[in-house]
Design an enzyme around this catalytic site. Structure first.
Site, PDB file in Angstrom:
ATOM      1  CB  VAL A   1      -1.127   7.881  -4.420  1.00 17.18           C
ATOM      2  CG1 VAL A   1      -0.498   7.314  -5.696  1.00 17.18           C
ATOM      3  CG2 VAL A   1      -0.213   7.615  -3.239  1.00 17.18           C
TER       4      VAL A   1
ATOM      5  CG  ASP B   1      -1.677   1.295   1.400  1.00 20.33           C
ATOM      6  OD1 ASP B   1      -2.541   1.591   0.552  1.00 20.33           O
ATOM      7  OD2 ASP B   1      -1.397   2.034   2.360  1.00 20.33           O
TER       8      ASP B   1
ATOM      9  CG  MET C   1      -7.388  10.041   4.398  1.00 19.92           C
ATOM     10  SD  MET C   1      -8.866  10.360   3.399  1.00 19.92           S
ATOM     11  CE  MET C   1      -8.362  11.835   2.505  1.00 19.92           C
ATOM     12  NE  ARG C   2       0.807   5.636   2.214  1.00 20.48           N
ATOM     13  CZ  ARG C   2       0.717   4.999   3.380  1.00 20.48           C
ATOM     14  NH1 ARG C   2      -0.022   3.903   3.469  1.00 20.48           N
ATOM     15  NH2 ARG C   2       1.345   5.441   4.448  1.00 20.48           N
ATOM     16  CB  ALA C   3      -6.015   5.462  -2.380  1.00 15.79           C
TER      17      ALA C   3
END
Length: 317
Positions: free
Chosen positions: A249, A163, A244-246
């Protein structure tokens, strides 16, 4: 160490692998995307493509991180003995700092110790590497394009580590005989005369390098409309990804794609290309789901996300 462009297969001569080439380019434009993990069986030109890509970045270093590297070798170290003689700890840079401004390449990244994968992902995301020992700390710049390659048959990365890679690309050998023939022809021509063959692709590679430089300059000026942000937020909230990383990115990748396309505003196309690179390896799914089902699910979600009005419901237009 830097690569010798004469000994590397030209980036522009790589047949197919459009998604892989785009992912590498976008991460070079915006290293804060967080790196690329390339998954595929042996013999799919993963290493060839990465080394060819590094040749586009001029004098930028290509640093290989070996599987047996120690933490000090990777992160760097502080020599505390010099405190007694000079009053300060001597910093000895590791591979992360050496890769600053270039490419850090990790072959078989799935076999690297988890704590080292964590360290290189931290550096890739922050653009710096920090060391602390006995209350003394040191921070060095470490802005690089992180590229990891792996063969899933030899073991997967833990989901938590997968991830943290910004983008992921699955590469497979083409089943089209015509494509396979062209790959063989180009490889044999290169092996017969590496320098002569590379000269045929100098202009094409130079044009990609020029576009990357131009996109880097344009990056800070690219406008991100509120409607696009709402679209990204809706997409990530409805595609079964954690955290919230997606969102971050996809946003960074979409901005980089707009800059790569020479545009000063992010549009739907940028979000779609970013989503295809940033979401599949993050989405929770049944292990028996077919790739075609995942692709259709993503396409359906993208259509609905475009119709999201920002007020809480999709519209009908």
């Amino acid at each position: 160490m830097s690569t010798n462009p004469r000994s590397q297969f030209p980036f522009s001569a790589v047949v197919g692998q459009e998604e892989l080439r785009l992912a590498l380019i976008l991460t070079a434009i915006s290293p804060r995307i967080g790196g690329v993990v390339i998954r595929g069986e042996k013999g799919t030109a993963k290493t060839t493509t990465v080394r060819a890509f590094a040749g586009l970045l001029g004098d930028a270093p290509l640093v290989n991180l070996p599987l047996g590297a120690t933490e000090d070798r990777v992160v760097g170290s502080l020599n505390m003995e010099t405190v007694l003689t000079t009053g300060r700890a001597e910093y000895q840079p590791g591979l992360l700092a050496q890769a600053d401004g270039g490419v850090l390449y990790v072959d078989e990244v799935n076999l690297l110790a988890d704590h080292l994968v964590d360290a290189l992902l931290d550096a890739a995301a922050s653009g710096r590497v920090s060391i602390e020992r006995d209350g003394i700390s040191h921070t060095s710049p470490a802005s690089f394009v992180l590229v990891g390659t792996m063969n899933p048959e030899e073991g997967e990365l833990r989901p938590q580590l997968l991830d943290r890679f910004g983008l992921a690309v699955d590469v497979v050998a083409s089943h089209d005989p015509r494509v396979r023939v062209e790959i063989i022809r180009r490889r044999l021509a290169f092996e017969a005369d590496p320098e002569g063959y590379s000269r045929q692709w100098v202009d094409a590679d130079a044009e990609i390098s020029r576009r990357i430089r131009g996109a880097r300059e344009l990056l800070a000026e690219v406008e991100l409309p509120d409607a696009i942000l709402s679209q990204i937020a809706w997409l990530c909230a409805n595609i079964d990804v954690d955290g919230m990383r997606a969102d971050l990115v996809i946003t960074r990748t979409a901005v980089a794609h707009a800059a790569w396309s020479g545009r000063a505003t992010v549009i739907d196309e940028d979000v779609e290309r970013a989503a295809h690179l940033a979401l599949p390896h993050r989405r929770r799914r049944n292990p028996f789901d077919a790739p075609e089902l995942m692709e259709q699910t993503l396409q359906d979600a993208l259509v609905q996300a475009r119709n999201f009005d920002g007020a809480g419901v999709p519209t009908n237009h």
